[in-house]
Design a protein around this motif. Structure first.
Motif, PDB file in Angstrom:
ATOM      1  N   LEU B  13     -47.749  10.030  40.816  1.00 33.11           N
ATOM      2  CA  LEU B  13     -47.322   8.715  41.305  1.00 33.11           C
ATOM      3  C   LEU B  13     -47.139   7.732  40.159  1.00 33.11           C
ATOM      4  O   LEU B  13     -46.602   6.648  40.351  1.00 33.11           O
ATOM      5  CB  LEU B  13     -48.353   8.176  42.314  1.00 33.11           C
ATOM      6  CG  LEU B  13     -48.636   9.066  43.524  1.00 33.11           C
ATOM      7  CD1 LEU B  13     -49.557   8.356  44.502  1.00 33.11           C
ATOM      8  CD2 LEU B  13     -47.338   9.464  44.220  1.00 33.11           C
ATOM      9  N   GLN B  14     -47.604   8.115  38.984  1.00 31.67           N
ATOM     10  CA  GLN B  14     -47.462   7.247  37.812  1.00 31.67           C
ATOM     11  C   GLN B  14     -46.179   7.528  37.042  1.00 31.67           C
ATOM     12  O   GLN B  14     -45.890   6.866  36.040  1.00 31.67           O
ATOM     13  CB  GLN B  14     -48.671   7.427  36.863  1.00 31.67           C
ATOM     14  CG  GLN B  14     -50.010   7.166  37.533  1.00 31.67           C
ATOM     15  CD  GLN B  14     -50.040   5.826  38.259  1.00 31.67           C
ATOM     16  OE1 GLN B  14     -49.573   4.823  37.743  1.00 31.67           O
ATOM     17  NE2 GLN B  14     -50.557   5.843  39.480  1.00 31.67           N
ATOM     18  N   ASN B  15     -45.423   8.511  37.484  1.00 29.31           N
ATOM     19  CA  ASN B  15     -44.163   8.835  36.818  1.00 29.31           C
ATOM     20  C   ASN B  15     -43.269   7.602  36.773  1.00 29.31           C
ATOM     21  O   ASN B  15     -43.108   6.914  37.782  1.00 29.31           O
ATOM     22  CB  ASN B  15     -43.496   9.976  37.601  1.00 29.31           C
ATOM     23  CG  ASN B  15     -42.216  10.458  36.926  1.00 29.31           C
ATOM     24  OD1 ASN B  15     -41.242   9.720  36.863  1.00 29.31           O
ATOM     25  ND2 ASN B  15     -42.231  11.681  36.428  1.00 29.31           N
ATOM     26  N   PRO B  16     -42.687   7.310  35.606  1.00 30.33           N
ATOM     27  CA  PRO B  16     -41.872   6.083  35.496  1.00 30.33           C
ATOM     28  C   PRO B  16     -40.700   6.059  36.485  1.00 30.33           C
ATOM     29  O   PRO B  16     -40.319   4.987  36.958  1.00 30.33           O
ATOM     30  CB  PRO B  16     -41.352   6.115  34.052  1.00 30.33           C
ATOM     31  CG  PRO B  16     -42.113   7.174  33.344  1.00 30.33           C
ATOM     32  CD  PRO B  16     -42.789   8.054  34.347  1.00 30.33           C
ATOM     33  N   ARG B  17     -40.145   7.222  36.816  1.00 29.72           N
ATOM     34  CA  ARG B  17     -39.041   7.230  37.797  1.00 29.72           C
ATOM     35  C   ARG B  17     -39.528   6.767  39.170  1.00 29.72           C
ATOM     36  O   ARG B  17     -38.832   6.056  39.886  1.00 29.72           O
ATOM     37  CB  ARG B  17     -38.446   8.637  37.909  1.00 29.72           C
ATOM     38  CG  ARG B  17     -37.620   9.020  36.689  1.00 29.72           C
ATOM     39  CD  ARG B  17     -36.847  10.321  36.924  1.00 29.72           C
ATOM     40  NE  ARG B  17     -36.047  10.649  35.753  1.00 29.72           N
ATOM     41  CZ  ARG B  17     -34.821  10.197  35.540  1.00 29.72           C
ATOM     42  NH1 ARG B  17     -34.245   9.397  36.421  1.00 29.72           N
ATOM     43  NH2 ARG B  17     -34.160  10.525  34.456  1.00 29.72           N
ATOM     44  N   ILE B  18     -40.720   7.211  39.541  1.00 32.15           N
ATOM     45  CA  ILE B  18     -41.292   6.788  40.832  1.00 32.15           C
ATOM     46  C   ILE B  18     -41.466   5.270  40.857  1.00 32.15           C
ATOM     47  O   ILE B  18     -41.087   4.595  41.822  1.00 32.15           O
ATOM     48  CB  ILE B  18     -42.658   7.485  41.070  1.00 32.15           C
ATOM     49  CG1 ILE B  18     -42.505   9.013  41.040  1.00 32.15           C
ATOM     50  CG2 ILE B  18     -43.298   7.010  42.367  1.00 32.15           C
ATOM     51  CD1 ILE B  18     -41.665   9.578  42.151  1.00 32.15           C
ATOM     52  N   LYS B  19     -42.010   4.764  39.759  1.00 29.19           N
ATOM     53  CA  LYS B  19     -42.231   3.319  39.687  1.00 29.19           C
ATOM     54  C   LYS B  19     -40.915   2.547  39.759  1.00 29.19           C
ATOM     55  O   LYS B  19     -40.808   1.526  40.440  1.00 29.19           O
ATOM     56  CB  LYS B  19     -42.978   2.962  38.394  1.00 29.19           C
ATOM     57  CG  LYS B  19     -44.415   3.446  38.403  1.00 29.19           C
ATOM     58  CD  LYS B  19     -45.146   2.972  37.159  1.00 29.19           C
ATOM     59  CE  LYS B  19     -46.636   3.260  37.278  1.00 29.19           C
ATOM     60  NZ  LYS B  19     -47.368   2.791  36.085  1.00 29.19           N
ATOM     61  N   GLU B  89     -46.428  13.730  48.485  1.00 26.39           N
ATOM     62  CA  GLU B  89     -47.074  12.448  48.233  1.00 26.39           C
ATOM     63  C   GLU B  89     -46.183  11.527  47.402  1.00 26.39           C
ATOM     64  O   GLU B  89     -46.075  10.324  47.686  1.00 26.39           O
ATOM     65  CB  GLU B  89     -48.402  12.708  47.489  1.00 26.39           C
ATOM     66  CG  GLU B  89     -49.374  11.567  47.540  1.00 26.39           C
ATOM     67  CD  GLU B  89     -50.530  11.778  46.549  1.00 26.39           C
ATOM     68  OE1 GLU B  89     -51.422  10.927  46.530  1.00 26.39           O
ATOM     69  OE2 GLU B  89     -50.511  12.784  45.794  1.00 26.39           O
ATOM     70  N   ALA B  90     -45.535  12.085  46.404  1.00 24.11           N
ATOM     71  CA  ALA B  90     -44.644  11.269  45.567  1.00 24.11           C
ATOM     72  C   ALA B  90     -43.466  10.760  46.397  1.00 24.11           C
ATOM     73  O   ALA B  90     -43.032   9.615  46.252  1.00 24.11           O
ATOM     74  CB  ALA B  90     -44.141  12.090  44.372  1.00 24.11           C
ATOM     75  N   PHE B  91     -42.967  11.606  47.316  1.00 20.61           N
ATOM     76  CA  PHE B  91     -41.848  11.143  48.131  1.00 20.61           C
ATOM     77  C   PHE B  91     -42.289  10.030  49.085  1.00 20.61           C
ATOM     78  O   PHE B  91     -41.558   9.056  49.312  1.00 20.61           O
ATOM     79  CB  PHE B  91     -41.178  12.280  48.917  1.00 20.61           C
ATOM     80  CG  PHE B  91     -39.827  11.856  49.429  1.00 20.61           C
ATOM     81  CD1 PHE B  91     -38.700  12.002  48.633  1.00 20.61           C
ATOM     82  CD2 PHE B  91     -39.691  11.245  50.663  1.00 20.61           C
ATOM     83  CE1 PHE B  91     -37.459  11.553  49.062  1.00 20.61           C
ATOM     84  CE2 PHE B  91     -38.449  10.790  51.101  1.00 20.61           C
ATOM     85  CZ  PHE B  91     -37.333  10.950  50.294  1.00 20.61           C
ATOM     86  N   ALA B  92     -43.500  10.182  49.639  1.00 21.03           N
ATOM     87  CA  ALA B  92     -44.009   9.141  50.547  1.00 21.03           C
ATOM     88  C   ALA B  92     -44.042   7.788  49.840  1.00 21.03           C
ATOM     89  O   ALA B  92     -43.819   6.747  50.447  1.00 21.03           O
ATOM     90  CB  ALA B  92     -45.400   9.515  51.042  1.00 21.03           C
ATOM     91  N   LYS B  93     -44.289   7.848  48.530  1.00 18.31           N
ATOM     92  CA  LYS B  93     -44.373   6.608  47.742  1.00 18.31           C
ATOM     93  C   LYS B  93     -43.000   5.943  47.599  1.00 18.31           C
ATOM     94  O   LYS B  93     -42.882   4.724  47.668  1.00 18.31           O
ATOM     95  CB  LYS B  93     -44.947   6.948  46.368  1.00 18.31           C
ATOM     96  CG  LYS B  93     -44.955   5.828  45.370  1.00 18.31           C
ATOM     97  CD  LYS B  93     -46.304   5.201  45.265  1.00 18.31           C
ATOM     98  CE  LYS B  93     -46.312   4.158  44.147  1.00 18.31           C
ATOM     99  NZ  LYS B  93     -47.455   3.282  44.251  1.00 18.31           N
ATOM    100  N   ILE B  94     -41.948   6.728  47.430  1.00 18.39           N
ATOM    101  CA  ILE B  94     -40.621   6.126  47.188  1.00 18.39           C
ATOM    102  C   ILE B  94     -39.857   5.868  48.483  1.00 18.39           C
ATOM    103  O   ILE B  94     -38.909   5.083  48.500  1.00 18.39           O
ATOM    104  CB  ILE B  94     -39.743   7.003  46.254  1.00 18.39           C
ATOM    105  CG1 ILE B  94     -39.407   8.359  46.904  1.00 18.39           C
ATOM    106  CG2 ILE B  94     -40.410   7.188  44.903  1.00 18.39           C
ATOM    107  CD1 ILE B  94     -38.274   9.092  46.207  1.00 18.39           C
TER     108      ILE B  94
END
Lengths: 276, 276
Positions: B13-19, B89-94
């Motif tokens: 979730l800390q990946n810069p693309r996610i942010k 989880e990463a997709f839920a974030k974006i």
């Protein structure tokens, strides 16, 4: 708030009333209690205008958006509603809107049968079948109200007409438009007995909605979001019609298609010199 | 997913693309990057159909709802999009939708001027002024598409046309209907120069929308949710019209009023034998 007595105050989130109000978002507790939630100034005002005997009115002044709330509380209390003043936090717990306005009422459910409908000489009705999304049903009620429908008949409902999102999307029009829930065959038999012609909207129809005569006793029949009209209505409706679309095949959702058909009927029925 | 290469995988979730994707929900980062978010199968498919050169496509198979997603990924990659496979989880974030379907793309913004519009001989246009809610603007785009408008002109926008909720409410029709943003006086001058008549919907009008001639080069002009049309359009439009309402005064919102007016124009313009 001069004329309002001294309402009971609630600040604990553990208060049984708070817990019950949260439960009333779900259908079973609503049906068991025979009540439903009406949130928001406009919706509660319309309920009062239509002489709905609100059981309770929960309010929290720190959430108020306008200046007319005290008059509304006064009117509700005079009409027999019990008032409860909530802390900001307690109201946040019971509110189901994204932007609460500090007003939430509990209203009695009602049951209306087809035979309760007092139809005028030249009735104009909307029949909706198995609508799935509360927001769509609420929007459809607004359209029916604006187009001057004499009643809306909900067949084989998937969504409960007392769902909070129906109340919200209808902006309280739920209280203005006579609304009956029944089964499709019962509704069809009743309409036939009343001499009401049924127009069914389906993409497979040959005729275009605005090319057909929409005068006389009329019921516009709309299907569900996902499946359209059932075999029953496709087979039994007097005339299938379609709305031609210029763009993407699924540009119109059921609420939009309903509005277009109802307003074409209204245009034809009003004639060219409709007064305002 | 045979034809798809080996997309980069992201689970942190800390990946810069996610942010960055989360930031793109806000206008300023969107405008700075010159891109916007397109979430959902239908919306991304429409973007690809309209040859929008998607920069990136983020996907997460555990969220997929159907069986056609691999074909969509394949098409996007062939069209030049860079693919990224995200953990659930990463997709839920974006995701910004309530019910994500595991697909989110980054598309380039575009700028189109009035002079870029290639109008047909008898143009049918929609002009909307200062619409506030992205959901309303998206719904209005759907109506314009379904009614066959040649273009939509957004005057003095309050909401950004690249807001994720415009994309969502438009169901991707944003990519189909030519859309121009401009200032009201510029738009009025341009319409006048093109010989396009302007019909302004306002409750104060004498004429009823369905009693007036809506043939010929036409622009329907709609005001904002809260304030209606500005003085400028009330003064400068060729003809004000109103939609008579049977029920509550505010039953129709701006998206509904737009649809009713556009479909009446379409009815008149198509004549009685409109093909499907």
């Amino acid at each position: 708030m001069s004329a309002v007595g001294t309402p009971e105050k609630i600040s604990s989130l553990q208060n049984p009333r708070i817990k019950q109000l949260v439960k009333l978002r779900d259908r079973r507790p609503r049906d068991e209690a025979g009540v439903f939630l009406v949130e928001g100034y406009r919706e509660i005002r319309r309920a009062l205008e239509k002489k709905i005997a609100l059981h309770e009115l929960y309010f929290s002044p720190s959430w108020f958006l306008g200046v007319n709330e005290p008059a509304l509380l006064d009117a509700a209390e005079k009409a027999g509603a019990q008032l409860f003043e909530l802390s900001a936090e307690a109201f946040a717990k019971i509110a189901y809107r994204e932007r609460p306005d500090g007003l939430l009422a509990v209203a009695p459910q009602w049951q209306r049968a087809l035979t309760d409908l007092a139809l005028p000489a030249n009735p104009f009705l909307l029949v909706v079948e198995a609508i799935e999304k509360p927001g769509n049903l609420g929007t459809i009620l607004r359209s029916a109200d604006a187009a001057g429908c004499d009643a809306v008949i909900v067949c084989d409902p998937v969504t409960d007409i007392f769902n909070p999102n129906v109340v919200r999307a209808s902006t309280g029009v739920l209280f203005s438009v006579p609304l009956v829930v029944s089964a499709s065959p019962t509704v069809h038999a009743w309409l036939t007995a009343q001499g009401v012609r049924t127009i069914a909207t389906t993409p497979a129809a040959k005729e275009i909605y605005s090319d057909v005569n929409l005068l006389g006793p009329l019921a516009v029949v709309m299907g569900s979001e996902q499946y359209g009209l059932s075999e029953f209505w496709l087979k039994n409706a007097d005339l299938p019609v379609r709305i031609p679309m210029a763009g993407q095949a699924d540009s119109l959702n059921v609420a939009m298609a309903t509005m277009i058909t109802l307003f074409e009927a209204r245009r034809q029925r009003a004639g060219p010199s409709l007064p305002g």
